[in-house]
Design an enzyme around this catalytic site. Structure first.
Site, PDB file in Angstrom:
ATOM      1  N   THR A   1      -8.859   8.158  -4.571  1.00  0.00           N
ATOM      2  CA  THR A   1      -9.129   6.786  -5.008  1.00  0.00           C
ATOM      3  C   THR A   1      -8.977   5.777  -3.869  1.00  0.00           C
ATOM      4  OG1 THR A   1      -6.829   6.536  -5.687  1.00  0.00           O
ATOM      5  CG2 THR A   1      -8.370   7.232  -7.391  1.00  0.00           C
TER       6      THR A   1
ATOM      7  N   THR B   1      -5.691   9.921  -9.934  1.00  0.00           N
ATOM      8  CA  THR B   1      -6.318   9.908 -11.259  1.00  0.00           C
ATOM      9  C   THR B   1      -7.256   8.711 -11.374  1.00  0.00           C
ATOM     10  OG1 THR B   1      -4.553   8.545 -12.155  1.00  0.00           O
ATOM     11  CG2 THR B   1      -4.308  10.924 -12.414  1.00  0.00           C
TER      12      THR B   1
ATOM     13  N   CYS C   1       6.393 -20.133 -14.612  1.00  0.00           N
ATOM     14  CA  CYS C   1       6.934 -18.885 -15.154  1.00  0.00           C
ATOM     15  C   CYS C   1       8.282 -19.146 -15.833  1.00  0.00           C
ATOM     16  CB  CYS C   1       7.075 -17.861 -14.030  1.00  0.00           C
ATOM     17  SG  CYS C   1       7.581 -16.260 -14.631  1.00  0.00           S
TER      18      CYS C   1
ATOM     19  N   THR D   1      -0.563   6.694  -5.132  1.00  0.00           N
ATOM     20  CA  THR D   1      -1.717   7.186  -5.898  1.00  0.00           C
ATOM     21  C   THR D   1      -1.283   8.409  -6.684  1.00  0.00           C
ATOM     22  OG1 THR D   1      -3.931   8.112  -5.815  1.00  0.00           O
ATOM     23  CG2 THR D   1      -2.548   8.525  -3.896  1.00  0.00           C
ATOM     24  N   TYR D   2      -1.913   8.584  -7.816  1.00  0.00           N
ATOM     25  CA  TYR D   2      -1.669   9.794  -8.621  1.00  0.00           C
ATOM     26  C   TYR D   2      -2.939  10.640  -8.629  1.00  0.00           C
ATOM     27  CZ  TYR D   2       1.932   6.532 -10.063  1.00  0.00           C
ATOM     28  OH  TYR D   2       2.946   5.607 -10.059  1.00  0.00           O
TER      29      TYR D   2
ATOM     30  N   GLU E   1      -2.500   2.305 -15.066  1.00  0.00           N
ATOM     31  CA  GLU E   1      -3.426   2.133 -13.939  1.00  0.00           C
ATOM     32  C   GLU E   1      -3.827   0.671 -13.774  1.00  0.00           C
ATOM     33  OE1 GLU E   1      -6.177   5.323 -15.455  1.00  0.00           O
ATOM     34  OE2 GLU E   1      -6.155   5.940 -13.368  1.00  0.00           O
TER      35      GLU E   1
HETATM   36  C1  LIG Z   1      -6.639   1.955  -8.861  1.00  0.00           C
HETATM   37  C2  LIG Z   1      -6.386   3.142  -9.728  1.00  0.00           C
HETATM   38  C3  LIG Z   1      -7.585   3.627 -10.395  1.00  0.00           C
HETATM   39  C4  LIG Z   1      -5.625   4.180  -8.914  1.00  0.00           C
HETATM   40  C5  LIG Z   1      -5.462   5.549  -9.497  1.00  0.00           C
HETATM   41  N1  LIG Z   1      -4.873   5.604 -10.798  1.00  0.00           N
HETATM   42  C6  LIG Z   1      -4.713   6.457  -8.530  1.00  0.00           C
HETATM   43  O1  LIG Z   1      -3.915   7.244  -8.920  1.00  0.00           O
HETATM   44  O2  LIG Z   1      -4.933   6.386  -7.358  1.00  0.00           O
END
Ligand SMILES: CC(C)C[C@H](N)C(=O)O
Length: 430
Positions: A354, A345, A95, A342-343, A419
């Site tokens: 998720t 999404t 690196c 997590t969002y 993501e």
């Molecule tokens: C691993 C990803 C798909 C996680 C997703 N964006 C979330 O908010 O949990």
């Protein structure tokens, strides 16, 4: 299944913080994170790492707190030594970004410039860390009690105190995983302070607001529909996994783990190893020592370690808490934030649970390092992680310098870049 040949060959992006993520996208996706600007503004010179990591402000916060604590003036090891240890550790993963950054910091902290000529010019005490450094970087499962004893026992000359050694170990691990993050996100070198195109005084927003790189053609309609269907399918699989109640015998659980481990061998395409540039090789001893794949019949295969037998929560934390309390707290906070991050999404969908997908990723990385969670069904990894994603994750975690734009662009084509931002520590993948 889409044919390999149908995948568009991605072109590297000419400028901005990352070769993988267009600067405009970083601004757009960052703007969705309300706190991003605040976090970035509080970093005096937001470098490329902070800019990309700022896509996840909560994580960036923990990361910076850890890094600042590691490099604050007080502490068992002199500051120049700490920068030098980071140089040695990042060189193991080739690196040059970190080697360069910390060579300057080493000099600024008053380090003896002659050490930068190479490892052989560093004090013998630092040189003695080499074995631990290469094991930690590539085959941590080989580390034994003897490796530690050799450095700290009363007869050792020169001897490492436990407090010094634990700080050195955290510095090395920090640099190893950061190197994976840098390669995994295609982070560009920082502009030289002498370079014209990016004056060092430019604010992060100014630096990001460079003219957008030539855009690739929008995917055509058919490709888009296909992509939307892929996400749909993945969400259905996640639901199935969540509802699954079938219990397997302990033997079957082991078999499922071993299967995942064996299959991972095929993942990264073998690339011929190029000779290291001198700027890196001078800090590397035994450059042929790299990650070693599991082989079902091989004598030297990494052993399996049960996560239940040794974990951060039950063992690592209390040990570090005794020797380097502040760091134990900071690392613990970092792990907790990342596990809970997590969002809700998934590409174009919102309000999604998720957790199964995130758990599969987390456990897959542990699996490649031979760590088995005996209550986890590794069949889920197989169901939820597509092959191209596994190739990327395995490469970024085990051979980070081999990560390519093509690998990055091949998985999760429908997801936001934020993501996909990934860390070889196995942790940022949201
Ligand atoms: C691993 C990803 C798909 C996680 C997703 N964006 C979330 O908010 O949990």
């Amino acid at each position: 299944m889409k044919e390999e040949s149908a995948v568009e060959v991605p072109q590297p992006l000419p400028s901005g913080p990352s070769a993988f993520i267009p600067a405009q996208v970083i601004l757009d996706e960052g703007a969705r994170q309300e706190v991003m600007t605040d976090t970035l503004l509080s970093v005096s010179h937001a470098d490329h790492i902070a800019t990309i990591m700022g896509l996840h402000p909560a994580y960036l916060g923990c990361f910076l707190r850890t890094q600042n604590a590691l490099l604050q003036p007080d502490g068992p090891l002199p500051l120049p030594w700490r920068h030098y240890i980071i140089i040695m550790a990042s060189a193991r993963h080739q690196c040059s970004y970190l080697v360069k950054l910390h060579s300057s910091a080493f000099q600024l902290a008053g380090g003896d410039e002659s050490w930068l000529r190479g490892l052989h010019c560093a004090p013998p005490k630092i040189q003695r860390l080499q074995t631990l450094n290469k094991l930690l970087a590539h085959r941590p499962w080989l580390i034994t009690q003897e490796h530690i004893q050799e450095l700290v026992c009363p007869g050792a000359d020169p001897r490492w105190s436990l407090a010094e050694l634990i700080q050195a170990v955290v510095l090395m691990s920090h640099a190893h995983s950061l190197a994976s993050f840098i390669w995994g996100c295609g982070i560009h070198p920082e502009p030289d302070s002498t370079a014209e195109q990016h004056p060092p005084s430019a604010s992060p927003a100014e630096r990001l607001a460079q003219p957008p790189p030539p855009q690739r053609e929008d995917p055509n309609r058919q490709e888009w529909t296909e992509a939307v269907n892929e996400v749909q399918l993945l969400m259905e699989k996640m639901m199935l996994v969540q509802q699954q109640e079938e219990e397997f015998t302990p033997e079957e659980m082991v078999t499922r783990f071993e299967r995942e481990r064996t299959e991972s061998i095929l993942e990264p395409a073998e690339v011929v190893r190029a000779a290291l540039p001198d700027s890196i090789s001078r800090f590397v001893q035994d450059p042929d020592f790299i990650y070693q794949d599991f082989s079902p019949r091989g004598e030297q295969s990494p052993p399996t370690m049960r996560a239940q037998d040794y974990s951060w929560e039950d063992h690592g934390f209390s040990l570090m808490n005794r020797l380097y309390g502040e760091m134990a707290q900071l690392l613990d906070e970092k792990f907790q934030v990342v596990c809970a991050l997590t969002y809700h999404t998934m590409a174009m969908h919102t309000h999604v649970d998720t957790s199964t997908l995130r758990k599969a990723l987390w456990n897959y990385i542990h699996c490649i390092y031979g760590i088995r969670h005996d209550d986890y069904d590794y069949g889920e990894v197989n169901q939820l992680l597509e092959r191209s994603l596994k190739v990327f994750v395995k490469t970024a975690a085990c051979h980070p310098e081999k990560t390519t734009l093509r690998m990055y662009s091949s998985f999760w084509r429908q997801f936001l870049h934020s993501e996909k931002v990934c860390n070889g520590e196995g942790i940022i993948y949201f």
